[in-house]
Design a protein around this motif. Structure first.
Motif, PDB file in Angstrom:
ATOM      1  N   GLU A 145       0.827  -1.210   0.000  1.00  8.95           N
ATOM      2  CA  GLU A 145       0.000   0.000   0.000  1.00  8.95           C
ATOM      3  C   GLU A 145       0.858   1.256   0.000  1.00  8.95           C
ATOM      4  O   GLU A 145       0.534   2.238  -0.678  1.00  8.95           O
ATOM      5  N   VAL A 146       1.964   1.235   0.762  1.00  5.02           N
ATOM      6  CA  VAL A 146       2.868   2.386   0.761  1.00  5.02           C
ATOM      7  C   VAL A 146       3.449   2.589  -0.631  1.00  5.02           C
ATOM      8  O   VAL A 146       3.493   3.718  -1.152  1.00  5.02           O
ATOM      9  N   LYS A 147       3.877   1.504  -1.260  1.00  4.70           N
ATOM     10  CA  LYS A 147       4.421   1.601  -2.624  1.00  4.70           C
ATOM     11  C   LYS A 147       3.368   2.107  -3.597  1.00  4.70           C
ATOM     12  O   LYS A 147       3.660   2.930  -4.493  1.00  4.70           O
ATOM     13  N   LYS A 148       2.138   1.673  -3.415  1.00  6.07           N
ATOM     14  CA  LYS A 148       1.055   2.096  -4.300  1.00  6.07           C
ATOM     15  C   LYS A 148       0.808   3.592  -4.177  1.00  6.07           C
ATOM     16  O   LYS A 148       0.633   4.297  -5.190  1.00  6.07           O
ATOM     17  N   ILE A 149       0.812   4.117  -2.945  1.00  2.00           N
ATOM     18  CA  ILE A 149       0.572   5.551  -2.739  1.00  2.00           C
ATOM     19  C   ILE A 149       1.723   6.375  -3.312  1.00  2.00           C
ATOM     20  O   ILE A 149       1.504   7.409  -3.963  1.00  2.00           O
ATOM     21  N   VAL A 150       2.959   5.930  -3.076  1.00  2.00           N
ATOM     22  CA  VAL A 150       4.111   6.665  -3.613  1.00  2.00           C
ATOM     23  C   VAL A 150       4.087   6.655  -5.135  1.00  2.00           C
ATOM     24  O   VAL A 150       4.358   7.685  -5.789  1.00  2.00           O
ATOM     25  N   ASP A 151       3.745   5.508  -5.737  1.00  2.00           N
ATOM     26  CA  ASP A 151       3.660   5.435  -7.207  1.00  2.00           C
ATOM     27  C   ASP A 151       2.572   6.364  -7.737  1.00  2.00           C
ATOM     28  O   ASP A 151       2.732   6.988  -8.802  1.00  2.00           O
ATOM     29  N   GLU A 152       1.461   6.448  -7.002  1.00  2.00           N
ATOM     30  CA  GLU A 152       0.369   7.337  -7.422  1.00  2.00           C
ATOM     31  C   GLU A 152       0.815   8.792  -7.373  1.00  2.00           C
ATOM     32  O   GLU A 152       0.517   9.575  -8.288  1.00  2.00           O
ATOM     33  N   ALA A 153       1.558   9.176  -6.309  1.00  2.00           N
ATOM     34  CA  ALA A 153       2.065  10.546  -6.208  1.00  2.00           C
ATOM     35  C   ALA A 153       3.084  10.822  -7.309  1.00  2.00           C
ATOM     36  O   ALA A 153       3.110  11.909  -7.900  1.00  2.00           O
ATOM     37  N   TYR A 154       3.921   9.831  -7.616  1.00  2.00           N
ATOM     38  CA  TYR A 154       4.910   9.996  -8.694  1.00  2.00           C
ATOM     39  C   TYR A 154       4.225  10.184 -10.039  1.00  2.00           C
ATOM     40  O   TYR A 154       4.628  11.035 -10.840  1.00  2.00           O
ATOM     41  N   LEU A 155       3.173   9.396 -10.299  1.00  2.00           N
ATOM     42  CA  LEU A 155       2.446   9.522 -11.564  1.00  2.00           C
ATOM     43  C   LEU A 155       1.785  10.895 -11.678  1.00  2.00           C
ATOM     44  O   LEU A 155       1.802  11.529 -12.741  1.00  2.00           O
ATOM     45  N   GLN A 156       1.212  11.365 -10.569  1.00  2.00           N
ATOM     46  CA  GLN A 156       0.590  12.690 -10.550  1.00  2.00           C
ATOM     47  C   GLN A 156       1.612  13.775 -10.857  1.00  2.00           C
ATOM     48  O   GLN A 156       1.363  14.699 -11.650  1.00  2.00           O
ATOM     49  N   CYS A 157       2.793  13.650 -10.260  1.00  2.00           N
ATOM     50  CA  CYS A 157       3.866  14.624 -10.485  1.00  2.00           C
ATOM     51  C   CYS A 157       4.368  14.547 -11.924  1.00  2.00           C
ATOM     52  O   CYS A 157       4.567  15.565 -12.593  1.00  2.00           O
ATOM     53  N   SER A 158       4.560  13.316 -12.407  1.00  2.00           N
ATOM     54  CA  SER A 158       5.100  13.132 -13.751  1.00  2.00           C
ATOM     55  C   SER A 158       4.160  13.707 -14.810  1.00  2.00           C
ATOM     56  O   SER A 158       4.600  14.376 -15.753  1.00  2.00           O
ATOM     57  N   ASN A 159       2.852  13.457 -14.664  1.00  2.00           N
ATOM     58  CA  ASN A 159       1.878  13.981 -15.635  1.00  2.00           C
ATOM     59  C   ASN A 159       1.902  15.500 -15.675  1.00  2.00           C
ATOM     60  O   ASN A 159       1.830  16.109 -16.754  1.00  2.00           O
ATOM     61  N   LEU A 160       2.007  16.133 -14.492  1.00  2.00           N
ATOM     62  CA  LEU A 160       2.025  17.593 -14.468  1.00  2.00           C
ATOM     63  C   LEU A 160       3.289  18.133 -15.132  1.00  2.00           C
ATOM     64  O   LEU A 160       3.218  19.071 -15.949  1.00  2.00           O
ATOM     65  N   LEU A 161       4.451  17.573 -14.803  1.00  2.00           N
ATOM     66  CA  LEU A 161       5.697  18.110 -15.339  1.00  2.00           C
ATOM     67  C   LEU A 161       5.837  17.860 -16.831  1.00  2.00           C
ATOM     68  O   LEU A 161       6.467  18.654 -17.544  1.00  2.00           O
ATOM     69  N   LYS A 162       5.238  16.782 -17.353  1.00  2.00           N
ATOM     70  CA  LYS A 162       5.235  16.575 -18.801  1.00  2.00           C
ATOM     71  C   LYS A 162       4.387  17.641 -19.475  1.00  2.00           C
ATOM     72  O   LYS A 162       4.735  18.163 -20.546  1.00  2.00           O
ATOM     73  N   GLU A 163       3.265  17.971 -18.826  1.00  2.00           N
ATOM     74  CA  GLU A 163       2.372  19.001 -19.386  1.00  2.00           C
ATOM     75  C   GLU A 163       3.027  20.379 -19.304  1.00  2.00           C
ATOM     76  O   GLU A 163       2.845  21.210 -20.192  1.00  2.00           O
ATOM     77  N   LYS A 164       3.798  20.622 -18.237  1.00  2.00           N
ATOM     78  CA  LYS A 164       4.399  21.937 -18.010  1.00  2.00           C
ATOM     79  C   LYS A 164       5.911  21.917 -18.262  1.00  2.00           C
ATOM     80  O   LYS A 164       6.668  22.643 -17.619  1.00  2.00           O
ATOM     81  N   LYS A 165       6.354  21.122 -19.206  1.00  2.00           N
ATOM     82  CA  LYS A 165       7.786  20.989 -19.455  1.00  2.00           C
ATOM     83  C   LYS A 165       8.416  22.317 -19.859  1.00  2.00           C
ATOM     84  O   LYS A 165       9.539  22.646 -19.436  1.00  2.00           O
ATOM     85  N   ALA A 166       7.726  23.095 -20.630  1.00  2.00           N
ATOM     86  CA  ALA A 166       8.257  24.398 -21.061  1.00  2.00           C
ATOM     87  C   ALA A 166       8.406  25.342 -19.874  1.00  2.00           C
ATOM     88  O   ALA A 166       9.394  26.095 -19.776  1.00  2.00           O
ATOM     89  N   GLU A 167       7.424  25.302 -18.960  1.00  2.00           N
ATOM     90  CA  GLU A 167       7.493  26.166 -17.780  1.00  2.00           C
ATOM     91  C   GLU A 167       8.653  25.765 -16.874  1.00  2.00           C
ATOM     92  O   GLU A 167       9.314  26.614 -16.274  1.00  2.00           O
ATOM     93  N   VAL A 168       8.917  24.437 -16.772  1.00  2.00           N
ATOM     94  CA  VAL A 168      10.057  23.975 -15.968  1.00  2.00           C
ATOM     95  C   VAL A 168      11.351  24.554 -16.518  1.00  2.00           C
ATOM     96  O   VAL A 168      12.198  25.062 -15.777  1.00  2.00           O
TER      97      VAL A 168
END
Length: 625
Positions: free
Chosen positions: A549-572
Motif C-alpha cells: 500500500e505504501v508503494k502504491k501511494i508513492v507510485d500514485e504521487a509519482y504519476l501525478q507529479c510526472s503527468n504535471l511536469l510533462k504538461e508543463k515541461k516548457a514552464e520547468v
C-alpha cells in the motif's frame, strides 16, 4: 620529591667495596667502629683525622651479603694484621627504618581523610545548600540546591514580556492570583491546585513563563533542575526533595519550579526491570509524598517543565499533584507576530515595527519563541557585519534563510553541469508547488549551496493547519517528488539529490497507511509500531500488505507529479533558466514568468502581511531602543 627529601641524608656518605675499605681504612688503622644496619649495610665510623679546622669527619659505608660472611672476613683481616683480640674493632648491630617506611602504613588513612576534607570544601564552595551557621561541607550534600529568586532584583520578566501563549498565561495567572489573595477562593470552598506541568517542544517558552510567574507572584520562588536531585550518593535525591519542600513550607505562600522534571519523574520499572533506577525511583516516591501525602501543605505551588510529557509517571500527573497540564506549542502566525514585537523592541531599525513583525511572522512558519529570538539576533549580526546603520528587511530575511536552510556556502562552487542539474531539480519542485492546489505556497527558490549537504534551497509557507486530507497529502508528496521527476525528464541520468525527498515521501505514505487509515485494503485500523520501535502489533502478512500500500501511494504521487511536469515541461525550463541566470528567484519572479497562481492561497499571511512587495515602510529616524 618526598622520597628524595626523606633519603637525602644518605647521599652525603661514600660507598666503598670491601677491597677499598680494607686498603684505604682498615689496613691503615683509621677505623674506630663498624655499625651493621639491617643486616645489609655496614657504616664505617672513622677516627678524627679530617679537616681539623671544620671538624668534618668523612663518612663511608659498604654492603654485605650476610653477617656470617662479613664477620669471617673481618676476623681474617685483623688476624693478618696482627691485631690482638682485646684491641679489635668493635662491631654493633642495629635495625633502622626511613621516615617513608614509617609513613607508608598510615599513608592510605591520611589520603582518605584528606579526600574527605577536600570534598567537603568543594561542596561548600559549590553551594551544596543549607543556611548559614549549619554544619556545612559534605554534611550539607542532602540539602536542596534550589535557588531562591528575589522578585526585586533577580527576576524582571513579567507576563507582558511573554507573548504568543495566551492560554498558558491564563492557566498560570490563576496560580498567581490564588497566592496573592487565597481568601478570595477559600471562602467559597476552593483549594489551591497543587501544581502544573508545562510541556511542549524545545524553545516554546516553558522556562520563560515560569520566570514571568516569579516576577508576577510577589511570593518566594524556588527554582531547581530535575538533574540536581540525582547524585552518586544513595538517598541524596530524596533528602533534597524533603529539604526543598521544607524550605517552601517555611516561606509559604511560595512557588517551586522544577525544570526538566523527566530527569526524576519517568515511569517506574518501565519494561519489567527493577534495581537499575532505585535511587531515581526513591527520589520520585519522595516527590509524590511531598506533593500529596500526609505532609501536604497549603499555599505551595509546584510548576514543572518538560519536553517529554509522555514518559512521566501516571502517579505524578494525577489530580492532587499536578492538577493542570499546560501544553505550550509553537505559536500561530499571530502569536509569532506578538513574539517578534517583543524582540524587535531591542533592535535598531527605522522600519514600522508592527508591519515588520507581521511580515516576519508570515515568513517563519513553525518557528518557536527561541527561533524568533535567534532570528532577530542573527539579523542584527548580519547588519553589523555589513556596517549598516540599522537593521532592514533584507537582513531579517537573510537571518530566516540561514536558520531554515543553513549558512550560504559561497566557497562551494558547482561546475556548470551540477549547477544545471540543481536548477532543473529545484524548478521541478517550484512548478509542482505552483500548479498543485494544496501544495504549500512558494516564496523563494535558490541554487546557492547551503548547510553541509544542501545544493539547492526552496522556501515555502505552509499554512497553520491541523488536519490534512488525502488530496492534500497527495499534492504535498507529488511536489516533494518534483525534483527527481524533473531530472528524469531533462537528463539522461539521475543524481543522488533526491534522497531526502524520498525519505519524506516514504514517511508520509507510511503514516497514511498505518496511522491515518487512508488505505482501502487495510481500512481504519492503527498499525503503528510499538513504543520501543521494534515490536510489530501485526502479522507478517499484514506487513506485506502495508509495504504494497505504501508503494502504491508513492507510485500514485509519482504519476501525478510526472503527468504535471510533462504538461508543463516548457514552464520547468523557463524557471530553471531563470534560476541559472539569477541563482535566486522569488514569488514575484514566478508571477512574472508564469502568471498569478490559479488557486486562492490557503495561507492568510500572504494576503495580510506579504502583499506589500516593497516591505515595511519607515517610521522615521533610526532610534536605539
Amino acid at each position: 620529591m618526598i622520597y628524595r627529601i626523606l633519603t637525602s641524608s644518605e647521599s652525603s656518605s661514600q660507598e666503598l667495596t670491601w677491597e677499598e675499605f680494607r686498603a684505604s681504612l682498615l689496613d691503615k688503622g683509621l677505623v674506630e667502629k663498624l655499625i651493621v644496619v639491617n643486616k645489609k649495610e655496614v657504616r664505617v665510623q672513622t677516627r678524627k683525622l679530617g679537616d681539623v679546622s671544620t671538624n668534618v669527619t668523612p663518612s663511608y659505608y659498604f654492603s654485605i651479603a650476610s653477617i656470617d660472611s662479613f664477620e669471617r672476613r673481618l676476623d681474617s683481616a685483623q688476624e693478618s694484621l696482627g691485631v690482638p683480640l682485646n684491641e679489635r674493632i668493635p662491631v654493633s648491630y642495629i635495625s633502622e627504618q626511613s621516615l617513608m617506611g614509617y609513613l607508608m602504613p598510615v599513608l592510605p588513612t591520611l589520603v582518605l581523610f584528606g579526600s574527605i576534607i577536600w570534598i567537603s570544601k568543594k561542596f561548600t564552595s559549590g553551594g551544596a545548600g543549607g543556611g548559614p551557621g549549619g554544619m556545612g561541607g559534605i554534611f550539607n550534600i542532602g540539602k536542596s540546591k534550589a535557588k531562591l529568586f528575589n522578585q526585586e532584583t533577580d527576576v524582571n520578566v513579567k507576563f507582558k514580556d511573554v507573548a504568543g501563549m495566551e492560554e498558558a498565561k491564563e492557566e498560570i495567572m490563576e496560580f498567581v492570583s490564588f497566592l496573592k489573595d487565597p481568601k478570595r477562593y477559600e471562602r467559597l470552598g476552593a483549594k489551591i491546585p497543587r501544581g502544573a506541568v508545562l510541556s511542549g517542544p524545545p524553545g516554546t517558552g516553558k522556562t520563560l513563563i515560569a520566570k514571568a510567574t516569579a516576577g508576577e507572584a510577589g511570593v518566594p520562588f524556588l527554582s531547581v533542575s530535575g538533574s540536581e536531585f540525582v547524585e552518586m550518593f544513595v538517598g541524596v535525591g530524596a533528602s533534597r526533595v524533603r529539604d526543598l519542600f521544607k524550605t517552601a513550607r517555611e516561606m509559604s505562600p511560595s512557588i517551586i519550579f522544577i525544570d526538566e522534571i523527566d530527569a526524576i519523574g519517568k515511569k517506574r520499572n518501565e519494561g519489567g526491570f527493577s534495581g537499575g533506577n532505585d535511587e531515581r525511583e526513591s527520589t520520585l516516591n519522595q516527590l509524590l509524598v511531598e506533593m500529596d501525602g500526609f505532609n501536604t501543605s497549603d499555599h505551595v505551588v509546584v510548576l514543572a517543565g518538560t519536553n517529554l510529557p509522555d514518559v512521566l509517571d501516571p502517579a505524578l500527573l494525577r489530580p492532587g499533584r499536578f492538577d493542570r497540564h499546560v501544553s505550550i506549542d509553537n505559536p500561530s502566525v499571530e502569536g509569532r507576530k506578538e513574539i517578534f514585537m517583543v524582540h524587535l523592541k531591542k533592535i535598531t531599525t527605522n522600519l514600522d515595527r508592527s508591519q515588520l513583525a507581521g511580515r516576519l511572522a508570515a515568513l517563519s512558519p513553525g518557528f518557536s519563541g527561541a527561533n524568533i529570538a535567534n532570528t532577530c539576533n542573527e539579523a542584527a549580526l548580519i547588519a553589523a557585519r555589513e556596517d549598516a546603520d540599522s537593521v532592514i528587511t533584507k537582513h531579517f530575511e537573510q537571518a530566516i534563510e540561514r536558520i531554515i536552510g543553513g549558512l550560504e556556502r559561497k566557497s562551494r562552487v558547482l561546475n556548470p553541469e551540477e549547477k544545471r542539474t540543481v536548477a532543473y531539480h529545484e524548478a521541478g519542485h517550484a512548478i509542482c508547488g505552483w500548479y498543485f492546489k494544496y501544495a504549500d505556497p512558494l516564496l523563494k527558490v535558490s541554487i546557492i549551496p547551503r548547510g553541509s549537504g544542501t545544493l539547492g534551497y526552496a522556501q515555502y509557507l505552509p499554512p497553520d493547519v491541523h488536519l490534512m486530507s488525502y488530496k492534500q497529502l497527495m499534492d504535498r508528496m507529488a511536489m516533494t517528488l518534483g525534483g527527481r521527476t524533473s531530472e528524469e525528464m531533462h537528463f539522461s541520468s539521475v543524481t543522488s539529490g533526491g534522497s531526502d525527498d524520498f525519505k519524506k515521501v516514504t514517511q508520509m505514505a507510511t503514516a497514511m497507511v498505518t496511522k491515518y487509515g487512508m488505505s482501502a485494503k487495510l481500512g481504519t485500523v492503527s498499525l503503528s509500531l510499538g513504543e520501543d520501535g521494534y515490536k510489530k502489533p501485526f502479522s507478517e502478512e499484514t506487513a506485506k500488505i502495508i509495504d504494497e500500500e505504501v508503494k502504491k501511494i508513492v507510485d500514485e504521487a509519482y504519476l501525478q507529479c510526472s503527468n504535471l511536469l510533462k504538461e508543463k515541461k516548457a514552464e520547468v525550463a523557463l524557471v530553471a533558466e531563470e534560476l541559472l541566470k539569477k541563482e535566486v528567484i522569488t514569488r514575484e519572479d514566478m508571477i512574472r514568468l508564469l502568471g498569478k497562481r490559479a488557486f486562492v492561497e490557503r495561507n492568510d499571511a500572504f494576503d495580510k502581511y506579504l502583499d506589500n512587495r516593497d516591505g515595511p515602510k519607515t517610521e522615521g529616524p533610526v532610534v536605539n531602543v
